[in-house]
Motif scaffolding. Sequence first.
Motif, PDB file in Angstrom:
ATOM      1  N   GLY A 142       0.781  -1.229   0.000  1.00 49.57           N
ATOM      2  CA  GLY A 142       0.000   0.000   0.000  1.00 49.57           C
ATOM      3  C   GLY A 142       0.808   1.272   0.000  1.00 49.57           C
ATOM      4  N   ARG A 143       2.156   1.160   0.028  1.00 44.83           N
ATOM      5  CA  ARG A 143       2.977   2.373   0.072  1.00 44.83           C
ATOM      6  C   ARG A 143       2.898   3.146  -1.244  1.00 44.83           C
ATOM      7  N   PHE A 144       2.911   2.436  -2.381  1.00 46.67           N
ATOM      8  CA  PHE A 144       2.853   3.086  -3.685  1.00 46.67           C
ATOM      9  C   PHE A 144       1.624   2.604  -4.442  1.00 46.67           C
ATOM     10  N   GLY A 145       0.975   3.529  -5.123  1.00 50.77           N
ATOM     11  CA  GLY A 145      -0.191   3.184  -5.921  1.00 50.77           C
ATOM     12  C   GLY A 145       0.199   2.612  -7.266  1.00 50.77           C
ATOM     13  N   ALA A 146      -0.811   2.171  -8.013  1.00 52.95           N
ATOM     14  CA  ALA A 146      -0.571   1.536  -9.309  1.00 52.95           C
ATOM     15  C   ALA A 146       0.085   2.488 -10.298  1.00 52.95           C
ATOM     16  N   SER A 147      -0.197   3.765 -10.185  1.00 54.58           N
ATOM     17  CA  SER A 147       0.365   4.741 -11.116  1.00 54.58           C
ATOM     18  C   SER A 147       1.610   5.428 -10.559  1.00 54.58           C
ATOM     19  N   GLY A 148       2.122   4.946  -9.421  1.00 53.33           N
ATOM     20  CA  GLY A 148       3.357   5.490  -8.868  1.00 53.33           C
ATOM     21  C   GLY A 148       3.173   6.517  -7.780  1.00 53.33           C
ATOM     22  N   GLU A 149       1.935   6.864  -7.431  1.00 52.20           N
ATOM     23  CA  GLU A 149       1.744   7.850  -6.380  1.00 52.20           C
ATOM     24  C   GLU A 149       2.178   7.287  -5.029  1.00 52.20           C
ATOM     25  N   VAL A 150       2.610   8.184  -4.139  1.00 54.42           N
ATOM     26  CA  VAL A 150       3.092   7.797  -2.820  1.00 54.42           C
ATOM     27  C   VAL A 150       1.956   7.952  -1.824  1.00 54.42           C
ATOM     28  N   ASN A 151       1.586   6.862  -1.191  1.00 57.22           N
ATOM     29  CA  ASN A 151       0.537   6.886  -0.179  1.00 57.22           C
ATOM     30  C   ASN A 151       1.152   7.104   1.204  1.00 57.22           C
ATOM     31  N   LYS A 166      11.631   8.019  -3.346  1.00 63.26           N
ATOM     32  CA  LYS A 166      10.193   7.840  -3.616  1.00 63.26           C
ATOM     33  C   LYS A 166       9.934   7.724  -5.123  1.00 63.26           C
ATOM     34  N   MET A 167      10.662   8.511  -5.915  1.00 63.80           N
ATOM     35  CA  MET A 167      10.514   8.412  -7.365  1.00 63.80           C
ATOM     36  C   MET A 167      10.954   7.045  -7.877  1.00 63.80           C
ATOM     37  N   MET A 168      11.920   6.448  -7.208  1.00 63.74           N
ATOM     38  CA  MET A 168      12.407   5.120  -7.582  1.00 63.74           C
ATOM     39  C   MET A 168      11.556   4.005  -6.980  1.00 63.74           C
ATOM     40  N   ARG A 169      10.531   4.388  -6.228  1.00 60.81           N
ATOM     41  CA  ARG A 169       9.644   3.428  -5.562  1.00 60.81           C
ATOM     42  C   ARG A 169      10.402   2.537  -4.580  1.00 60.81           C
ATOM     43  N   ILE A 170      11.375   3.143  -3.900  1.00 62.61           N
ATOM     44  CA  ILE A 170      12.093   2.462  -2.829  1.00 62.61           C
ATOM     45  C   ILE A 170      11.526   2.963  -1.508  1.00 62.61           C
ATOM     46  N   ASP A 171      11.041   2.051  -0.699  1.00 65.25           N
ATOM     47  CA  ASP A 171      10.353   2.409   0.540  1.00 65.25           C
ATOM     48  C   ASP A 171      11.328   2.334   1.710  1.00 65.25           C
ATOM     49  N   ASP A 172      11.706   3.479   2.223  1.00 64.74           N
ATOM     50  CA  ASP A 172      12.561   3.574   3.410  1.00 64.74           C
ATOM     51  C   ASP A 172      11.758   4.323   4.471  1.00 64.74           C
ATOM     52  N   PRO A 173      11.099   3.620   5.387  1.00 65.72           N
ATOM     53  CA  PRO A 173      10.150   4.267   6.310  1.00 65.72           C
ATOM     54  C   PRO A 173      10.734   5.407   7.122  1.00 65.72           C
ATOM     55  N   LEU A 174      12.012   5.315   7.496  1.00 58.01           N
ATOM     56  CA  LEU A 174      12.631   6.364   8.307  1.00 58.01           C
ATOM     57  C   LEU A 174      13.638   7.199   7.524  1.00 58.01           C
ATOM     58  N   ASP A 175      13.699   7.018   6.203  1.00 60.79           N
ATOM     59  CA  ASP A 175      14.705   7.699   5.386  1.00 60.79           C
ATOM     60  C   ASP A 175      16.118   7.467   5.927  1.00 60.79           C
ATOM     61  N   ALA A 176      16.381   6.212   6.356  1.00 60.98           N
ATOM     62  CA  ALA A 176      17.685   5.892   6.944  1.00 60.98           C
ATOM     63  C   ALA A 176      18.806   6.004   5.925  1.00 60.98           C
ATOM     64  N   SER A 177      18.557   5.559   4.681  1.00 63.31           N
ATOM     65  CA  SER A 177      19.639   5.615   3.693  1.00 63.31           C
ATOM     66  C   SER A 177      19.948   7.043   3.243  1.00 63.31           C
ATOM     67  N   PRO A 178      18.970   7.915   3.011  1.00 55.74           N
ATOM     68  CA  PRO A 178      19.352   9.308   2.715  1.00 55.74           C
ATOM     69  C   PRO A 178      20.081   9.991   3.871  1.00 55.74           C
ATOM     70  N   VAL A 179      19.621   9.740   5.096  1.00 56.96           N
ATOM     71  CA  VAL A 179      20.237  10.391   6.258  1.00 56.96           C
ATOM     72  C   VAL A 179      21.670   9.904   6.453  1.00 56.96           C
ATOM     73  N   HIS A 180      21.888   8.609   6.378  1.00 57.53           N
ATOM     74  CA  HIS A 180      23.185   8.055   6.749  1.00 57.53           C
ATOM     75  C   HIS A 180      24.108   7.840   5.551  1.00 57.53           C
TER      76      HIS A 180
END
Length: 421
Positions: free
Chosen positions: A271-280, A396-410
């Motif tokens: 449910g994180r990303f919709g069929a058309s790529g939207e971010v839920n 998010k554009m790449m449809r990679i789900d990182d709930p806490l944004d750990a990879s961008p932060v670290h």
Amino acid sequence: PRRTHGTPSLAMRQAVMEAGAAALGGEALHGAGRQLLEIDTLSSEITAVNNAVDTLWLLLSAFMVFLMQAGFAALEAGSVRAKNTKNILLKNLLDACVGAFIWWSLGFPFAFGVRFNDGNGWIGANNFFLAQFNTVEFTIEQPRYSIELWNFGGGGLSGYAFWMFQWAFAATTATIVSGAVAERCRFVGYLIYNVFLIAFVYPVVVHWVWSGEGWLSAFFVAPDSGDRGSCQSICNNLFNGIVDFAGSGVVHMTGGTAAFWAAWILGPRIGRFGASGEVNSMMPHSLPLATLGVFIMWFGWYGFNAGSTLALSGGFWYVAAKVAVVTTLAAAGGGCGVVMINLIGRMPIDLAPVLNGILSGLVASCASVATAEPFAGLLIGMVASWLYYGAANVLKMMRIDDPLDASPVHMISGMWGLLAA
């Protein structure tokens, strides 16, 4: 006086010394010798106090870094949905428990076990299970404990304090990934990753950068000199090594990279990303708990950065104080940087991105915190927050789900911290 059979008594030896002193010039020489003895005793006592203060400093810093585990737990528990709170907290607990066992048995030897013969720049290879130690002479500097860790000369208990400090770092590296795989990673799979990361991946990077043998180490000791034996393998460092004072690359970039690949391989939450790529949106269940976690981590970061001096004596107290100031300004720059983006873009100021902006500034500060001026710390933290903000949107554009944004932060901020150093 005439010498008798056996060992001369103290009174006889003193009489001989006084007679010799009188023959060479009398009381002046005798007084100078006694003064030299007093100075030598005082020097030993000062060394003992310095060792005790340095060991206490390193232990307290290790405890502060370990307190960051509580901050991670609060941040992650507050940032996920309520139904997943128990699972994420259990993973955080086991990061410390499993991490301590693995670091004791394999991680620390691979990271700092100096290979005196055929040493190389890739991986260490001795002192497994902390089973090797030296017997230490009973002195003023070392009055109580008669053993010290092998490869840690003259520091008494400081070898064990160093182990504690580095274990806290290793546990931090492992915990970074738990946020990226939150709400969808199987428990057994997470444990397997945890063991592999602390036993092999992180220690190898540590050996590269922070050991005396690593090919990226600024502390490199050439073979056949000092404490190094002969070497038949990778025996040189790259130029003069890299500057990574407290681990922007060693700790955060390593953990953040593992988090990125783990999030990509696992795929998004249902449910994180919709069929058309939207971010839920999947709203965190307790932002107050997440905010408390960031404040705890900010506090622990003073042990992380300032404690990386490893000592206070020898002028390092001044470095530690400067490091604390730069750390503070980097965190402030990170938080303010996200606010600036929102104001310029005429967007509402949201709490979660500001929290991550603060963490991004702290991550980026680690590498150069001892060498950067305070104004540079502020700029490094601010730029880190901008890079984090952009990287989080790219994920998010790449449809990679990182709930806490750990990879961008670290990962991203750690990379920037290394470049800025």
